[in-house]
Design an enzyme around this catalytic site. Sequence first.
Site, PDB file in Angstrom:
ATOM      1  CG  ASP A  21      -2.252  -6.208  -3.205  1.00 55.25           C
ATOM      2  OD1 ASP A  21      -2.042  -6.821  -2.138  1.00 55.25           O
ATOM      3  OD2 ASP A  21      -3.363  -5.717  -3.499  1.00 55.25           O
ATOM      4  CG  ASN A  69       0.356  -4.405   5.191  1.00 59.94           C
ATOM      5  OD1 ASN A  69       1.229  -4.200   4.341  1.00 59.94           O
ATOM      6  ND2 ASN A  69      -0.931  -4.488   4.851  1.00 59.94           N
TER       7      ASN A  69
HETATM    8  C1  IPE Z   1      -0.554  -2.573  -0.107  1.00 60.11           C
HETATM    9  O1  IPE Z   1      -1.284  -3.742  -0.150  1.00 60.11           O
HETATM   10  C2  IPE Z   1       0.650  -2.755   0.743  1.00 60.11           C
HETATM   11  C3  IPE Z   1       1.670  -3.674   0.251  1.00 60.11           C
HETATM   12  C4  IPE Z   1       1.671  -4.266  -0.897  1.00 60.11           C
HETATM   13  C5  IPE Z   1       2.757  -3.893   1.144  1.00 60.11           C
HETATM   14  P1  IPE Z   1      -2.511  -4.015   0.827  1.00 60.11           P
HETATM   15  O2  IPE Z   1      -3.010  -5.350   0.536  1.00 60.11           O
HETATM   16  O3  IPE Z   1      -2.102  -3.727   2.223  1.00 60.11           O
HETATM   17  O4  IPE Z   1      -3.530  -2.862   0.378  1.00 60.11           O
HETATM   18  P2  IPE Z   1      -5.120  -2.816   0.453  1.00 60.11           P
HETATM   19  O5  IPE Z   1      -5.515  -3.180   1.853  1.00 60.11           O
HETATM   20  O6  IPE Z   1      -5.633  -3.794  -0.526  1.00 60.11           O
HETATM   21  O7  IPE Z   1      -5.468  -1.420   0.072  1.00 60.11           O
HETATM   22  C1  IPE Z   2       0.851  -8.140  -0.507  1.00 58.35           C
HETATM   23  O1  IPE Z   2      -0.012  -9.207  -0.626  1.00 58.35           O
HETATM   24  C2  IPE Z   2       1.884  -8.327   0.569  1.00 58.35           C
HETATM   25  C3  IPE Z   2       1.635  -7.545   1.796  1.00 58.35           C
HETATM   26  C4  IPE Z   2       0.750  -6.600   1.936  1.00 58.35           C
HETATM   27  C5  IPE Z   2       2.455  -7.872   2.938  1.00 58.35           C
HETATM   28  P1  IPE Z   2      -1.275  -9.349   0.323  1.00 58.35           P
HETATM   29  O2  IPE Z   2      -0.849 -10.025   1.569  1.00 58.35           O
HETATM   30  O3  IPE Z   2      -1.923  -8.028   0.519  1.00 58.35           O
HETATM   31  O4  IPE Z   2      -2.196 -10.304  -0.513  1.00 58.35           O
HETATM   32  P2  IPE Z   2      -3.722 -10.105  -0.844  1.00 58.35           P
HETATM   33  O5  IPE Z   2      -3.863  -8.739  -1.432  1.00 58.35           O
HETATM   34  O6  IPE Z   2      -4.471 -10.243   0.440  1.00 58.35           O
HETATM   35  O7  IPE Z   2      -4.034 -11.177  -1.811  1.00 58.35           O
HETATM   36 MG    MG Z   3      -3.295  -6.996  -0.520  1.00 61.35          MG
END
Ligand code: IPE
Ligand code: IPE
Ligand code: MG
Length: 242
Positions: A21, A69
């Site tokens: 993340d 997502n």
């Molecule tokens: C979790 O991250 C999913 C992945 C890393 C693929 P998210 O960014 O989707 O999770 P939340 O929304 O912060 O809980």
């Molecule tokens: C994790 O990084 C990757 C995916 C969930 C695809 P994020 O895209 O959630 O990045 P942040 O958490 O918004 O910084």
């Molecule tokens: Mg994230």
Amino acid sequence: MTLFSEIDYKNIPKHVCIIMDGNGRWAKILGKKRTFGHQKGIEVVKKILEESLKLGIEYLTLFAFSKENWDRPTPEVKTIMKLLSKSVLKYKNTLIKNGVKLNTIGDLNDLPLESKNSIEQVKEITNKNQKITLTIALSYSSRWEIINSIKKIISDCQKNKFNIKNINEKTVNNYLCTNNLPYPDLLIRTGGEKRISNFLLWQLAYSELYFCNTNWPDFEKKDFHNAILEYQKRERRFGKIN
Ligand code: IPE
Ligand code: IPE
Ligand code: MG
């Protein structure tokens, strides 16, 4: 800086999973688009996979894209999907050469056909590899997985494949996407959030949890070592008394 020698090679977690993340926030700090963070994130996957091979980790499971997502803006989702198919093909030979078996959990049918096909192709080619199983969670969410397995269990009960009285932990495990994987020993989440976000809810019951503030694109070998070292300090009791 963590030294390799500090790591106890007799206590390497067999199965490490990572919620990668912080890609978007990392890019934002640099004044770039979120997708720039996803691009950089792929390079980190390569580094952590190499390190896992060196450490002798047998299973590495990465949360790359959740069911939730899909509700992100279409351009971001499209870019992630393109990046996935491009990277899997780009690293195909490296995976073969290093004995990496590519595996996925989640519903690949949700993916654009091009991404699905590239991933299926590389899964097929690397199927016999045994050094490490690299599982990518794609269009995966734990509640979806659990609902699916409940449906399949009920259906098989109705077909008299087994009796409802005999359902046990092993039965449930057999119906999850992770039926070919041991339970995770260590879960790492980068990016500062301290939550599971619908990842492996059943499987993580007795895993050690490690949260760090580093955004995934900044996650380095030394951060990975720190997580392993922290794991090695933990006393795993599984409800018993040591
Ligand atoms: C979790 O991250 C999913 C992945 C890393 C693929 P998210 O960014 O989707 O999770 P939340 O929304 O912060 O809980
Ligand atoms: C994790 O990084 C990757 C995916 C969930 C695809 P994020 O895209 O959630 O990045 P942040 O958490 O918004 O910084
Ligand atoms: Mg994230």
